[in-house]
Design an enzyme around this catalytic site. Structure first.
Site: not given
Length: 766
Positions: A294-295
Site C-alpha cells: 500500500d502507499c
C-alpha cells in the site's frame, strides 16, 4: 531479441529479458511513482511529459505508474484541468510510447488505477460502493459490473486495479467500512471470486480485462477500535478462518496481484510478514503473481512500526518477505541499491521480484499490444449499458429496514411531498470515497429521482429543503425545512453521512437549498479512508431536525445515505419507515425514488449487523458461543441482524430436507427447501444457509453463513431451492492448524436472515 518474440513461452521471454537487465533496471521494475505527476496538460488536451520523468523512463528506472488518470482533490486534477476519456487514453499512450521507444530495453509501463466502485477518472461510470454491492447478495450482477469497470479502465490504458477490498469488518466505526462487502468471510469470499472473474475476464491480454489486486493482506478489517491501520489482535486460527478465506478463494479463482495491509498482526507488520507473503500465499496457496505494498507502507517500517533502523533495512525486510513492488513510495528507489551493496539483499532477490512483475506485463499483453484504442475509450466509458448496471446495482442494494403500517410504497398520487435533509440533493454525498469529479447533471440525487418519477406534476408537488449540514450545529435551515414539511402530505427525510472530499463545488444556503460558491467550502466528510469515528450516531443536528419535523404529525420516511451503519434508537422506535441505501452511486437517486414508489421491490439484505448502540461492538453475528450473555445496560442482540431486509411482499419457507441425513467424511448432502411468495407483488428473496457445528475439537461460531441464493418469485409462486453441503461448508481449522471435517452433528438453518428459518440436522460419521 528473444523477449520480443511473441511466439515464445512467457517464461522464456522473462528469463531472456532478465539476463539483459542491470541491477538498476531490475530495481526500476519494482518502483511505482505517482502517475499524475509524470506530465502536465496543455490547453488543447494534449500532455507534456516532464523532463524528470523522461529521464527516469529513458534510464529504465520506472516500471509502473500509479493513478495516472486519477482525478480528485488529492491529485489536484479537476474537470477544468483533467483529461476526457479520449484524452486520457492519448496521454497514457504517449507516456507508454516514450518508455518503449526511448529506454534501452523498451519495457512497457504497467499503469495501475483505482477502481473501488468505478475507474477513478473523469467520465467513468460511478457505481455503488462495495457495501451497497454486498447488500445486493448478487454475485452475478457484481461480476457484470466488474467487467464494465475493467472495460472502462483498460480502454484508457490502465492494466491493473487496486481492488477488490476483501477486508472482513469487525468494527464498523472504521472509515473504510464502505469499501468492504461486510462482516462475513463467506459472503466476502463469494464477491471476491466474482470480482476476479469479472475484472480479469477470460484472458488478461484482452482489451477489456484488468489485473485484479486483492487488498488488504491481511487482517486490516480487524483493527483495534476500528482505527485505520491499527494492530489486529487476532489468533492464527481466526486469521485463517475469517480474514484469509476471501483471499484464498480469490487466489484459487486466478487472482495474480495482492496488496499488503498497513497493520501488524502479533507484532509483525504485514508489509514484512514472511509467514503471510511466502509461507501462506505462495507455498500453501500456490500464488504465482506479484505483491505490491500500500502507499508508503515500507516507510512505516522505519517510522510507525519501527522494525527497521534504516531505509536500507526497511527495503530489505519488505523485499525478503515477498514484496515485489512499492506503491508510490520512495524506499525501494532510494535504498534498494544500497541494500544490495551492503549485502542485505542479493541480485537473485531482485531478479525474482522483477521477474514476477515482468511475467504479468507479458500476460497482460503489454509487450505485444501496449497502446489503448482511442475510439474504444470514447465509445465504452460511461456508456448506457454501464449506466443501466449502476442503476440495477443501486436498486438491488437498497435495504428496507422498517415499514410499519405499510407506510411504503408511497402512492404516486399522495399529494405534496417534502424532500428534506442534507443528503436529499448533495450529489457527492451519495458517491463514497475514491470518486472523481463529476460534471453537473451526471449524478441523480434523491430529490431529482423523486421529481423525475412524478413527471410534470413535480414542480408543484415536490418541496425541498436541506435543513442542515451533515456536520455542524447551524439550525438556520430549520425554519424553511419546517415550512416545507408543514405543507406536505408526506415527508422523505434523507439523512446520513458523507465520504465526499472537497471538490470545490461550493456549499448550499441552508435557508433555501440554493448552491452557493464561496472561497471556503465546508467539508462534511465523516467517513472514508482515515475518517474513523468513536460513535455511530448521526452527526451535527440531523436528529434534532428530524425530531422537529416528526412533531408535525405527518407521515415520515427516513432514507439513510452513508458509508457505515447508523445507530439512532429514537429513529428506530419512532419513524415508521426506514431505508438504508449506503452510497448508491450515480444512479442512486433514481433507484431510491423507484423503490419509494414501489416500482422497485426492495431485495437488499444487510451484509453486516447493525447494533442498537455502539457499546455493543463487536456484534458480528458469527461470534463464538463463549462471547458472554449481556451487558448490564443491554443485551447482545443487534437492532437489525446480518442478512436482514424487508420486502413489499412476504415469503414463506417450508419443508426443509437434508438428503441424506447421514454422510461420511468427504461426502455430500443436499439441503432442499420450498420458498413461496405469499404476497401480492413479485419480488426477490435471498435464501440463506447457515451451519452450526454442535461439538468440535475447537470452539466454533454459533452459526456461519455457508450458502445463499437470490431467487425471483412471482406473486403466489413456489420454488424449490437447493444447496450442496460438503467439506467447504463443514470444515474447520483443527488443532494441528489444518483444515479438517470432524464427525458429529451439524445444525442446518435455511431462512431469510441469520436469526430465523427452518432447521434440520446433518450427521457426519468418520
Amino acid at each position: 531479441m528473444d523477449y520480443k518474440d511473441a511466439s515464445l513461452p512467457i517464461s522464456e521471454r522473462v528469463e531472456d529479458l532478465l539476463e539483459r537487465m542491470t541491477a538498476e533496471e531490475k530495481i526500476g521494475q519494482l518502483i511505482q511513482p505517482f502517475g499524475w505527476k509524470a506530465y502536465t496538460r496543455n490547453d488543447d488536451g494534449t500532455i507534456r511529459i516532464t523532463e524528470e520523468f523522461k529521464s527516469q523512463l529513458m534510464e529504465g528506472r520506472i516500471g509502473s505508474l500509479y493513478g495516472t488518470l486519477r482525478a480528485d482533490p488529492w491529485t489536484g486534477v479537476t474537470l477544468a484541468n483533467g483529461l476526457s476519456p479520449r484524452e486520457g487514453a492519448e496521454a497514457v499512450n504517449e507516456i507508454q510510447r516514450y518508455a518503449i521507444e526511448h529506454s534501452r530495453l523498451g519495457i512497457p509501463i504497467l499503469f495501475g488505477e483505482e477502481c473501488s466502485h468505478g475507474h477513478m477518472a473523469i467520465g467513468a461510470t460511478v457505481f455503488p460502493v462495495p457495501l451497497t454491492i454486498g447488500s445486493t447478495w448478487n454475485t452475478e450482477l457484481f461480476q457484470s459490473m466488474s467487467r464494465a469497470v475493467a472495460a472502462e479502465t483498460r480502454a484508457q490504458g490502465g492494466a491493473a486495479t487496486y481492488s477488490p477490498v476483501l477486508d472482513v469488518v469487525r468494527d464498523p466505526r472504521w472509515g473504510r467500512t464502505e469499501e468492504t462487502f461486510g462482516e462475513d468471510p463467506y459472503l466476502v469470499a463469494e464477491f471476491a471470486v466474482a470480482a476476479v472473474r469479472g475484472l480479469q475476464g477470460e484472458s488478461l491480454d484482452s482489451h477489456d480485462s484488468l489485473l485484479a489486486t486483492l487488498k488488504h493482506f491481511a487482517g486490516y478489517g480487524a483493527s483495534e477500535g476500528g482505527r485505520n491501520g491499527a494492530p489486529a489482535h487476532i489468533g492464527i486460527r481466526e486469521l485463517h478462518e475469517v480474514d484469509l478465506l476471501p483471499f484464498r478463494k480469490a487466489v484459487e479463482a486466478g487472482a495474480l496481484s495482492v496488496m499488503t495491509a498497513y497493520n501488524e498482526i502479533d507484532g509483525i507488520p504485514c508489509t514484512s510478514n514472511r509467514y503471510l507473503l511466502q509461507d501462506v500465499l505462495r507455498e500453501e496457496w500456490g500464488f504465482d503473481g506479484f505483491v505490491i505494498t500500500d502507499c508508503g507502507a515500507i516507510h512505516m517500517l522505519t517510522s510507525g512500526h519501527n522494525t527497521a533502523d534504516s531505509g536500507e533495512e526497511a527495503a530489505a525486510q519488505a523485499l525478503k518477505a515477498g514484496v515485489d513492488m512499492e506503491m508510490s513510495g520512495t524506499m525501494f528507489q532510494t535504498y534498494l541499491h544500497q541494500a544490495l551493496e551492503q549485502g542485505r539483499i542479493t541480485e537473485d532477490d531482485l531478479s525474482k521480484a522483477a521477474g514476477r512483475v515482468l511475467e504479468l506485463k507479458f500476460m497482460l499483453g503489454l509487450f505485444d499490444r501496449p497502446y489503448a484504442d482511442l475510439t474504444w475509450a470514447e465509445r465504452i466509458i460511461g456508456c448506457k449499458g454501464h449506466v443501466a448496471l449502476a442503476y440495477q446495482a443501486a436498486a438491488e442494494g437498497i435495504v428496507l429496514l422498517k415499514n410499519e403500517e405499510n407506510t411504503l410504497p408511497l402512492d404516486p398520487n399522495v399529494g405534496t411531498i417534502a424532500v428534506i435533509g442534507p443528503n436529499a440533493h448533495a450529489a457527492y454525498n451519495q458517491l463514497g470515497d475514491y470518486t472523481s469529479p463529476q460534471p453537473p447533471g451526471q449524478i441523480v440525487t434523491v430529490l431529482e429521482g423523486i421529481r423525475s418519477r412524478l413527471g410534470n406534476t413535480a414542480d408543484r408537488r415536490v418541496l425541498y429543503a436541506p435543513g442542515c449540514r451533515i456536520q455542524g450545529d447551524s439550525r438556520e435551515g430549520f425554519p424553511h425545512a419546517l415550512e416545507c414539511a408543514a405543507e406536505a402530505d408526506v415527508i422523505v427525510m434523507v439523512l446520513g453521512g458523507s465520504s465526499a472530499r472537497d471538490f470545490g463545488d461550493g456549499t448550499i444556503d441552508l435557508r433555501t437549498g440554493a448552491s452557493v460558491v464561496t472561497g471556503h467550502t465546508e467539508s462534511d466528510m465523516e467517513c472514508g479512508e482515515g475518517i474513523d469515528r468513536s460513535t455511530l450516531t448521526l452527526m451535527g443536528v440531523q436528529l434534532d431536525l428530524l425530531q422537529e419535523v416528526y412533531r408535525l404529525g405527518k407521515p415520515v420516511v427516513v432514507v439513510y445515505i452513508n458509508g457505515r451503519p447508523i445507530t439512532e434508537p429514537w429513529i428506530d422506535e419512532h419513524i415508521p419507515a426506514i431505508v438504508e441505501a449506503w452510497y448508491p452511486g450515480q444512479e442512486g437517486g433514481s433507484a431510491i425514488a423507484d423503490m419509494l414508489f414501489g416500482d422497485v421491490n426492495p431485495s437488499g439484505r444487510l451484509p453486516l449487523s447493525i447494533p442498537k448502540e455502539v457499546g455493543q461492538l463487536p456484534i458480528n453475528y458469527n461470534a463464538r458461543r463463549t462471547r458472554g450473555k449481556r451487558y448490564l445496560e443491554t443485551d447482545l442482540e443487534p437492532r437489525y441482524p446480518f442478512g436482514y431486509g424487508l420486502s413489499y411482499t412476504e415469503f414463506r419457507y417450508d419443508s426443509l430436507k437434508i438428503e441424506p441425513a447421514v454422510i461420511p467424511i468427504g461426502g455430500e448432502a443436499t439441503a432442499r427447501i420450498s420458498v413461496t411468495n405469499t404476497g401480492a407483488r413479485d419480488g426477490a428473496e435471498v435464501v440463506q444457509l447457515y451451519v452450526s457445528d454442535l461439538a468440535a475439537s475447537v470452539t466454533r461460531p454459533e452459526k456461519a453463513l455457508k450458502g445463499f441464493q437470490k431467487v425471483f418469485l412471482k406473486a403466489g409462486e413456489t420454488q424449490e431451492v437447493t444447496f450442496t453441503i460438503c467439506n467447504e461448508q463443514l470444515e474447520l481449522i483443527g488443532l494441528d492448524m489444518k483444515p479438517v471435517v470432524e464427525p458429529g452433528e451439524f445444525r442446518i438453518q435455511v431462512g431469510p436472515d441469520s436469526t430465523s428459518g427452518e432447521v434440520a440436522n446433518l450427521r457426519v460419521e468418520g
